[in-house]
Design an enzyme around this catalytic site. Structure first.
Site, short mmCIF file in Angstrom:
data_model
loop_
_atom_site.label_atom_id
_atom_site.label_comp_id
_atom_site.label_asym_id
_atom_site.label_seq_id
_atom_site.Cartn_x
_atom_site.Cartn_y
_atom_site.Cartn_z
N GLY A 125 46.78 -95.05 36.16
CA GLY A 125 45.42 -94.83 36.70
C GLY A 125 44.45 -94.33 35.65
N ARG A 171 37.39 -89.60 38.01
CA ARG A 171 36.74 -88.33 38.38
C ARG A 171 36.86 -87.26 37.30
NH1 ARG A 171 39.51 -87.03 43.61
NH2 ARG A 171 38.02 -85.34 43.86
C1 UD1 Z 1 48.71 -91.45 46.79
C2 UD1 Z 1 49.50 -91.77 48.07
C3 UD1 Z 1 49.10 -90.76 49.16
C4 UD1 Z 1 49.36 -89.35 48.68
C5 UD1 Z 1 48.60 -89.09 47.37
C6 UD1 Z 1 48.98 -87.76 46.79
C7 UD1 Z 1 49.86 -94.18 48.04
C8 UD1 Z 1 49.46 -95.50 48.59
N1 UD1 Z 1 49.20 -93.13 48.49
O1 UD1 Z 1 47.36 -91.70 47.07
O2 UD1 Z 1 49.86 -91.01 50.33
O3 UD1 Z 1 48.93 -88.41 49.65
O4 UD1 Z 1 48.96 -90.11 46.40
O5 UD1 Z 1 48.23 -87.51 45.65
O6 UD1 Z 1 50.78 -94.13 47.23
N2 UD1 Z 1 48.88 -95.40 39.94
C9 UD1 Z 1 49.31 -96.39 39.10
N3 UD1 Z 1 48.95 -97.67 39.36
C10 UD1 Z 1 48.20 -98.01 40.45
C11 UD1 Z 1 47.77 -96.99 41.31
C12 UD1 Z 1 48.13 -95.69 41.03
O7 UD1 Z 1 49.99 -96.11 38.10
O8 UD1 Z 1 47.94 -99.20 40.61
C13 UD1 Z 1 49.26 -94.01 39.65
C14 UD1 Z 1 48.08 -93.12 39.29
O9 UD1 Z 1 47.89 -93.08 37.89
C15 UD1 Z 1 48.52 -91.77 39.83
C16 UD1 Z 1 49.41 -92.11 41.00
O10 UD1 Z 1 49.82 -93.45 40.81
O11 UD1 Z 1 49.30 -91.05 38.89
C17 UD1 Z 1 48.73 -91.93 42.33
O12 UD1 Z 1 47.67 -92.81 42.44
P1 UD1 Z 1 46.34 -92.46 43.22
O13 UD1 Z 1 45.45 -93.63 43.18
O14 UD1 Z 1 45.83 -91.16 42.75
O15 UD1 Z 1 46.95 -92.33 44.69
P2 UD1 Z 1 46.18 -91.76 45.94
O16 UD1 Z 1 45.21 -92.73 46.42
O17 UD1 Z 1 45.75 -90.40 45.67
#
Ligand code: UD1
Length: 449
Positions: A11, A15
């Site tokens: 990610g 923010r």
């Molecule tokens: C995710 C969870 C949510 C949880 C929250 C806690 C999912 C669908 N949702 O949401 O239930 O309450 O975390 O913080 O999993 N990342 C990738 N590749 C991607 C998307 C994300 O590597 O394509 C990584 C990001 O860098 C991050 C983590 O996964 O470290 C979480 O991603 P983020 O987009 O922050 O998830 P949330 O929408 O917060």
């Protein structure tokens, strides 16, 4: 059971409002990512895989600094947490056991919590926490003891949003479940993303078990903003201070002492207020770090006394009973047993033999504007105050330099080196000089009026 770790770090972290990817912002002097990797490493996983995307090169380099054997997998487009884990499937080929999915942006997660996740007998185990303010977290929907599904905030009904048991994001998934079901995730949801969280409902529908392991909300803190970064730092420091105290370290004002993620302090060491430990510091037992010191990349042996107001930089190695006093800076220098450097001194790229005394205002002139040079001082030598040691230079055992000397040549063992203008006394000249100066001043005042 064997474990493998998949750490999601693709990610961008918009923010954070930063040029740096969010997982490279630092807590306790180390990238946030390194904390997640270290917690995971405590499980002695068979494989550790980091999924990179945004600024992948820099993230991969930071990951390799923590563990050079880490497997890096690229997620070219960030299509969701499920898609991110799917990128790691080829690297999991042939692995049987529990796959732990961690977020690289949760630096406070404890190894004990990961152990509990890994030890859960369920096919899918999710880390949950009771949120004081559940905001936009995914909600854990239970049926009795069993976890039925996770619903993302955006897709949740009012009733589901009222649930306060939230998804911290970390999961332990049986390798068979993962390989069978990950490819079946769909992105037909409010975000258009492949949600890893959908795996729970899928596993349940296939008659597999799903469970929740809980942790406290603080531990699951994700770093998405600078405010959360500061919160993570504060929590990390609180933990590090408590651990140091449990290990037998005395701190007169622990709330003013700042540790790095790898600081090691021995029993019965005393740390006075306002001390900062950068990365790479080890202190043996029974040392004393007095107020207002800044230390990084250095080692202090048993009985060492440092400060107040001392700065030890990378490569400063202090043997037993070395005393480094106020306004002293030491860099890349080895000080043997019993060396005393009491005041106002810079020692860089140097070696100092045992029981040598370095007088106030000594400077190793180690840099000629292009290259660095070494200064070597023997045992039981005496460096007079205000000696400039123009490196490369060697001072032999038991040698002495006169105060104010500029030493440009080696000094043999046992010799006295005087390298300053010889003093000349002119009897009675002081009064004559003052009279002359007063006359000049009076003349100038007359001319001005
Ligand atoms: C995710 C969870 C949510 C949880 C929250 C806690 C999912 C669908 N949702 O949401 O239930 O309450 O975390 O913080 O999993 N990342 C990738 N590749 C991607 C998307 C994300 O590597 O394509 C990584 C990001 O860098 C991050 C983590 O996964 O470290 C979480 O991603 P983020 O987009 O922050 O998830 P949330 O929408 O917060």
């Amino acid at each position: 059971m064997a474990t493998a770790l998949v750490i999601l770090a693709a990610g961008q972290g918009t923010r954070m409002n930063s040029d740096l990817p969010k997982v490279l912002h630092r807590v306790g002097g180390a990238p946030v990512l390194a904390h997640a990797m270290r917690a995971g490493a405590a499980l002695a996983p068979e494989r550790m895989i980091v999924v990179t995307g945004h600024e992948g090169g820099a993230v991969a380099a930071a990951a390799r600094e923590v563990d050079e054997e880490v497997v890096i997998v690229e997620q070219a487009e960030q299509l969701g947490t499920g898609h991110a884990v799917a990128q790691a499937l080829p690297a999991l080929e042939g692995f049987t056991g529990k796959v732990l999915v961690l977020y690289a942006d949760t630096p406070l997660i404890r190894p004990e919590t990961l152990e509990a996740l890994a030890a859960s007998p369920a096919d899918v185990t999710v880390l949950g926490f009771e949120a004081a303010n559940p905001r936009r977290y995914g909600r854990l929907i239970l049926k009795g003891e069993m976890l039925e599904r996770i619903v993302e905030f955006k897709d949740a009904s009012e009733a589901e949003r009222a649930v306060t048991l939230c998804n911290a994001g970390l999961m332990a998934i049986g390798s068979d479940v993962l390989s069978q079901m990950l490819a079946k995730l769909s992105n037909a949801n409010a975000s258009g993303e492949y949600y890893l969280t959908d795996l729970v409902a899928m596993a349940r529908a296939a008659g597999r078990s799903a469970a929740v392991v809980t942790c406290n909300e603080g531990e699951s803190l994700g770093v998405d903003t600078r405010v959360q970064l500061a919160q993570a730092e504060a929590s990390f420091q609180a933990r590090a201070r408590a651990e140091a105290q449990e290990n037998g370290v005395t701190m007169t004002a622990p709330e003013t002492v700042y540790f790095a993620w790898d600081t090691v302090i021995g029993r019965d060491t005393v740390i006075e207020p306002n001390v900062v430990f950068g990365p790479g510091v080890t202190v043996e037992s029974g040392a004393e770090i007095r107020a207002f010191c800044h230390l990084e990349g250095c080692h202090i042996s048993r009985g060492g006394r440092v400060g107040p107001f001392a700065r030890l930089r990378p490569g400063a190695e202090l043997a037993e009973d070395v005393h480094v006093g106020n306004f002293v800076e030491i860099k890349n220098a080895i000080l043997d047993e019993g060396v005393k450097v009491g005041h106002l001194t810079y020692l860089g790229d140097a070696q100092v033999g045992e029981h040598t005394n370095i007088g106030a205002g000594t400077v190793t002139c180690n840099y000629d504007g292009v290259m660095k040079h070494r200064t070597e001082i023997g045992k039981r030598a005496f460096i007079g105050s205000d000696t400039m040691l123009v490196a490369p230079v060697r001072i032999g055992d038991g040698a002495l330099t006169g105060s104010g000397s500029v030493i440009t040549q080696d000094v043999p063992a046992g010799a006295v080196a005087l390298a300053r203008a010889r003093q000349e006394n002119k009897p009675g000249l002081a009064a004559k000089m003052f009279d002359k100066l007063k006359a000049i001043k009076a003349k100038r005042q007359n001319e001005a009026s």
